[in-house]
Scaffold this motif. Structure first.
Motif, PDB file in Angstrom:
ATOM      1  N   UNK A 126     -22.366 -28.795  10.216  1.00 15.55           N
ATOM      2  CA  UNK A 126     -23.482 -29.570  10.749  1.00 15.55           C
ATOM      3  C   UNK A 126     -22.935 -30.416  11.893  1.00 15.55           C
ATOM      4  N   UNK A 127     -23.777 -30.917  12.784  1.00 18.92           N
ATOM      5  CA  UNK A 127     -23.273 -31.769  13.865  1.00 18.92           C
ATOM      6  C   UNK A 127     -22.612 -33.022  13.303  1.00 18.92           C
ATOM      7  N   UNK A 128     -21.450 -33.380  13.841  1.00 21.84           N
ATOM      8  CA  UNK A 128     -20.723 -34.582  13.420  1.00 21.84           C
ATOM      9  C   UNK A 128     -20.279 -35.349  14.661  1.00 21.84           C
ATOM     10  N   UNK A 129     -20.023 -36.628  14.489  1.00 18.49           N
ATOM     11  CA  UNK A 129     -19.526 -37.457  15.577  1.00 18.49           C
ATOM     12  C   UNK A 129     -18.170 -38.058  15.228  1.00 18.49           C
TER      13      UNK A 129
ATOM     14  N   UNK B 278     -25.194 -24.002  13.292  1.00 20.03           N
ATOM     15  CA  UNK B 278     -25.017 -22.570  13.123  1.00 20.03           C
ATOM     16  C   UNK B 278     -24.814 -22.233  11.647  1.00 20.03           C
ATOM     17  N   UNK B 279     -25.559 -21.284  11.148  1.00 18.91           N
ATOM     18  CA  UNK B 279     -25.455 -20.881   9.749  1.00 18.91           C
ATOM     19  C   UNK B 279     -24.269 -19.939   9.567  1.00 18.91           C
ATOM     20  N   UNK B 280     -23.397 -20.262   8.610  1.00 19.27           N
ATOM     21  CA  UNK B 280     -22.227 -19.437   8.320  1.00 19.27           C
ATOM     22  C   UNK B 280     -22.296 -18.933   6.880  1.00 19.27           C
TER      23      UNK B 280
ATOM     24  N   UNK C  47     -17.594 -30.444   0.925  1.00 11.37           N
ATOM     25  CA  UNK C  47     -18.924 -30.986   0.649  1.00 11.37           C
ATOM     26  C   UNK C  47     -19.952 -30.041   1.259  1.00 11.37           C
ATOM     27  N   UNK C  48     -21.192 -30.471   1.348  1.00  7.82           N
ATOM     28  CA  UNK C  48     -22.256 -29.576   1.827  1.00  7.82           C
ATOM     29  C   UNK C  48     -22.096 -29.171   3.286  1.00  7.82           C
ATOM     30  N   UNK C  49     -21.276 -29.902   4.028  1.00  9.74           N
ATOM     31  CA  UNK C  49     -21.171 -29.616   5.458  1.00  9.74           C
ATOM     32  C   UNK C  49     -19.727 -29.510   5.963  1.00  9.74           C
ATOM     33  N   UNK C  50     -18.774 -29.462   5.043  1.00 11.50           N
ATOM     34  CA  UNK C  50     -17.364 -29.353   5.424  1.00 11.50           C
ATOM     35  C   UNK C  50     -16.683 -28.295   4.568  1.00 11.50           C
TER      36      UNK C  50
END
Length: 250
Positions: free
Chosen positions: A121-124, A136-138, A182-185
Motif C-alpha cells: 500500500x502507499x507509505x510515507x 498494485x495487487x500482488x 502485516x496487511x500491507x508489509x
C-alpha cells in the motif's frame, strides 16, 4: 594484530560499499572509504578494511562483518565510540574484538542472510526502507511458491550483472521465505553461501513480476533453463538489507 567488527549503515547515504577512485573521476564516498577515514583518524595510522562482501548503492546493512590489521594495541570500547562519533550517525560499529591472524571477513563466511521488504500500500514513513508498490495487487501466494525454485545450488548467471572476473556464478540458497508482517508489509528472508552482483534484486524482481501476473508460475525455472524471453523487473535497492553474515566462531 587482526581485529574484526560488525557494522550497520544507511545505504542511501553512500555510493555502495567498495571504495571508488577511478582515474579522472571524482572519488565518491563509500562505506569502505568512510570507515577507513574514521579508523585512520581514531588510530592515527592508515587503516585498510576488508568487508564480507559488497553492497550496491542504496542497499542497507545491519550485520556487515569487517576485519583490519593494526600494529598496536587498542581499547575496543573507546575505539567503537570514536568511530561511531566520526561517521555522522550514518554508520555504527559494534562487537570490535581481536581475532585470529588468519581470519578473513569474506572467505571465512559460512552464509549471508538478506531481508527484502515490500509494501503493498502507499507509505510515507518507511518508503526509504522498502519497495512501495502503491495500490498494485500482488498474489503473495504465487510469489511464495515461486521463491522455492531458487533453493539449492544453481548457476545464477541470469540473475545478476556479471563482473566478468572469471569467478564461478554457482550459488547455493538454503532459505527463501516470505513473511507476512502485516496487511500491507511482506518481507523475504534469503540465505545462501554467496551472492552475485545484484542477484537478490533480480530474484525479487522476478517474483514481483509473477505476483502481479505479468509472468506465470514456473518463470524462475524457465530462466534457469535459458528458455525465457522478455523484459524483467529489477527490485529497487532501498528494500534490501544485509542482515547478517555467519561464521563458525563469530
Amino acid at each position: 594484530m587482526r581485529y574484526r567488527f560488525r557494522c550497520e549503515y544507511l545505504g542511501s547515504a553512500f555510493y555502495g560499499w567498495q571504495e571508488q577512485n577511478e582515474a579522472g573521476k571524482t572519488k565518491f564516498v563509500t562505506v569502505q572509504s568512510a570507515l577507513e577515514e574514521a579508523f585512520s583518524v581514531a588510530l592515527r595510522a592508515p587503516i585498510r578494511i576488508v568487508g564480507s562482501g559488497r553492497t550496491d548503492t542504496g542497499v542497507h546493512a545491519r550485520g556487515q562483518c569487517v576485519h583490519f590489521d593494526f600494529d598496536g594495541e587498542l581499547d575496543p570500547f573507546k575505539t567503537e565510540r570514536s568511530i561511531n562519533g566520526l561517521t555522522k550517525r550514518l554508520i555504527r560499529i559494534r562487537d570490535l574484538q581481536a581475532c585470529a591472524p588468519d581470519f578473513h571477513a569474506r572467505y571465512d563466511a559460512v552464509s549471508r542472510y538478506y531481508q527484502y521488504t515490500i509494501f503493498t500500500r502507499p507509505v510515507a514513513l518507511m518508503r526509504d526502507f522498502g519497495w512501495e508498490c502503491g495500490s498494485l495487487s500482488l498474489d503473495l501466494g504465487a510469489m511464495e511458491r515461486e521463491a522455492q525454485a531458487f533453493l539449492g545450488e544453481h548457476d545464477f548467471i541470469d540473475f545478476c550483472i556479471p563482473r566478468n572476473d572469471g569467478k564461478s556464478t554457482l550459488c547455493t540458497l538454503t532459505e527463501f521465505r516470505l513473511e507476512r508482517v502485516n496487511d500491507w508489509t511482506c518481507m523475504f528472508h534469503i540465505r545462501g553461501n554467496r551472492f552475485l552482483h545484484r542477484q537478490v534484486r533480480a530474484m525479487v524482481g522476478t517474483l514481483f513480476d509473477v505476483g502481479r501476473g505479468r509472468y506465470p508460475e514456473g518463470t524462475v525455472k524457465t530462466i534457469f533453463e535459458k528458455n525465457f524471453k522478455g523484459e524483467r523487473t529489477w527490485a529497487p535497492p532501498q528494500g534490501l538489507v544485509l542482515q547478517d553474515v555467519e561464521y563458525a566462531d563469530y
